[in-house]
Enzyme design. Structure first.
Site, PDB file in Angstrom:
ATOM      1  N   ASP A  38      68.993  38.875  38.012  1.00  0.00           N
ATOM      2  CA  ASP A  38      68.343  37.577  38.181  1.00  0.00           C
ATOM      3  C   ASP A  38      68.455  36.785  36.921  1.00  0.00           C
ATOM      4  O   ASP A  38      67.442  36.508  36.211  1.00  0.00           O
ATOM      5  CB  ASP A  38      66.952  37.744  38.867  1.00  0.00           C
ATOM      6  CG  ASP A  38      66.790  36.294  39.537  1.00  0.00           C
ATOM      7  OD1 ASP A  38      67.586  35.423  39.743  1.00  0.00           O
ATOM      8  OD2 ASP A  38      65.603  36.276  39.992  1.00  0.00           O
ATOM      9  N   GLU A  79      65.776  42.348  43.220  1.00  0.00           N
ATOM     10  CA  GLU A  79      66.415  41.390  44.074  1.00  0.00           C
ATOM     11  C   GLU A  79      67.487  42.092  45.091  1.00  0.00           C
ATOM     12  O   GLU A  79      67.747  41.382  46.114  1.00  0.00           O
ATOM     13  CB  GLU A  79      66.967  40.393  43.248  1.00  0.00           C
ATOM     14  CG  GLU A  79      67.562  38.949  43.959  1.00  0.00           C
ATOM     15  CD  GLU A  79      68.025  38.140  42.992  1.00  0.00           C
ATOM     16  OE1 GLU A  79      68.773  36.992  43.540  1.00  0.00           O
ATOM     17  OE2 GLU A  79      67.845  38.117  41.727  1.00  0.00           O
ATOM     18  N   LYS A 138      71.197  44.181  41.118  1.00  0.00           N
ATOM     19  CA  LYS A 138      71.514  42.974  41.016  1.00  0.00           C
ATOM     20  C   LYS A 138      70.579  42.349  40.011  1.00  0.00           C
ATOM     21  O   LYS A 138      69.446  42.390  40.072  1.00  0.00           O
ATOM     22  CB  LYS A 138      71.372  42.116  42.427  1.00  0.00           C
ATOM     23  CG  LYS A 138      71.784  40.940  42.291  1.00  0.00           C
ATOM     24  CD  LYS A 138      71.663  39.974  43.603  1.00  0.00           C
ATOM     25  CE  LYS A 138      72.216  38.767  43.739  1.00  0.00           C
ATOM     26  NZ  LYS A 138      71.746  37.979  42.559  1.00  0.00           N
TER      27      LYS A 138
END
Length: 348
Positions: free
Chosen positions: A66, A205, A64
């Site tokens: 960011d 994350e 993921k």
């Protein structure tokens, strides 16, 4: 010394890097298909939040990111870089736009995120914002790179109806010799639970799980899932608590989320912003000051400055308290209006 920017570190399983398998090159004997009209803009496919990986074989996993969700439109005579809300930010990412011109394809739409990596190779939202001059800043980012994870249009053909695995196969071939400012988001192979655990151990994350057989569908329809190690959501800033000792005079920001058609108070955040952040926030919030509280609030009001609910902040937090307040919250940065970030909605 190499000037290459750090890439995300490979996730480890039993001390061995977990990497995607080698892909075959695109078959040059593919049949020639009629050209499709190129969309002016495509509403992005969004991931639903899940507490754990789906755990079924049809899903592929990626780290993921960011950053800012963007779409790169490569057209015969121009490059356009659009935000999630459809705003043209081509001028804000000149290095990415220049790299897109060198991809060697006449037409394409790439879906991905602009990111800045920290010294450990993790994506850093705050660093990305600073590279752009902060919320509402006018600077162009020379540090940001574009991590592409999907291909929506390719060489005159709308490929959104193809299954994800095939779209990514074409995307990887397209980016095989891409300049450094555009990178391919590699699949992480293995068990979803193990991949998620490794991501959290390495301070990432979280991960994204995508149905490899799915077509590209705009909206949050359940084809993609996000599983977060640390929760991070967007909340409305509705005021701040004054402090004579805190930098910038802000002791904490007061936050709200949507509850039906109204905003509901969800707590405050007093950590995560540096002196420059606090000074910028104070200037913005004082211009939005209002005497009427935008939310129901039962705390001490003596040092509270209420503000019109206009600014959206990205907040990292560990959990929710029993009375619906954020626990161990930390400020990450303000979302830009053009980013079109959705304010968190409390489920009734």
């Amino acid at each position: 010394m190499s000037s290459r920017r750090p890439r995300s570190q490979p996730l480890l399983a039993d001390d061995a890097p977990v990497r995607s398998r080698a892909r075959k090159p695109r078959d040059p004997k593919q049949p020639q298909l009629p050209f499709d009209a190129m969309p002016e803009r495509v509403e992005p496919c969004l991931a639903q939040l899940r507490p754990k990986p789906p755990g079924r074989d049809r899903y592929l996993y990626e780290v993921k990111l960011d950053g800012y969700r963007l779409a790169i439109h490569i057209e015969p005579k121009r490059i356009r870089i659009l935000t999630r809300g459809g705003h043209d930010w081509t001028h804000r990412f000149p290095a990415i736009a220049a790299a897109a011109k060198e991809l060697g394809v006449a037409t394409a739409i790439l879906d991905g995120e602009a990111v800045v990596h920290d010294a450990e190779g993790r994506t850093d939202f705050g660093a990305l914002q600073q590279s752009l001059g902060g919320r509402g800043g006018k600077r162009s980012s020379s540090e940001a790179i574009f991590v592409a994870f999907d291909l929506l249009y390719f060489d005159g053909h709308d490929v959104r109806g193809m299954e994800l695995a095939s779209r990514r196969h074409l995307l990887e071939s397209l980016l095989a010799d891409a300049p450094e400012a555009i990178q391919f988001s590699e699949e992480i192979e293995g068990d979803g639970d193990a991949i998620f655990e490794a991501a959290c151990v390495h301070g990432l994350e979280g991960i994204i799980a995508k149905d490899r057989d799915s077509a590209y569908r705009s909206g949050r329809l359940g084809d993609w899932y996000k599983i977060k190690c640390i929760q991070s959501e967007s909340f409305m800033v509705v005021g701040y608590e004054r402090s004579a000792s805190a930098r910038g005079g802000i002791g904490s920001l007061l936050l709200a989320a949507w509850s039906g058609h109204d905003l509901g108070y969800v707590g405050s955040v007093g950590t995560g912003f540096k002196e420059r952040d606090a000074q910028e926030l104070r200037g913005l919030l004082d211009k939005l000051a209002t005497k009427k509280a935008p939310v129901a609030y039962e705390g001490r009001r003596k040092n509270v400055v209420w503000c019109q609910p206009t600014l959206v902040a990205e907040i990292e937090f560990r959990a929710w308290t029993h009375d619906g307040k954020l626990r161990h919250a930390a400020y990450k940065g303000l979302r830009d209006v053009q980013d079109n970030a959705a304010v968190y909605r409390i489920e009734s």
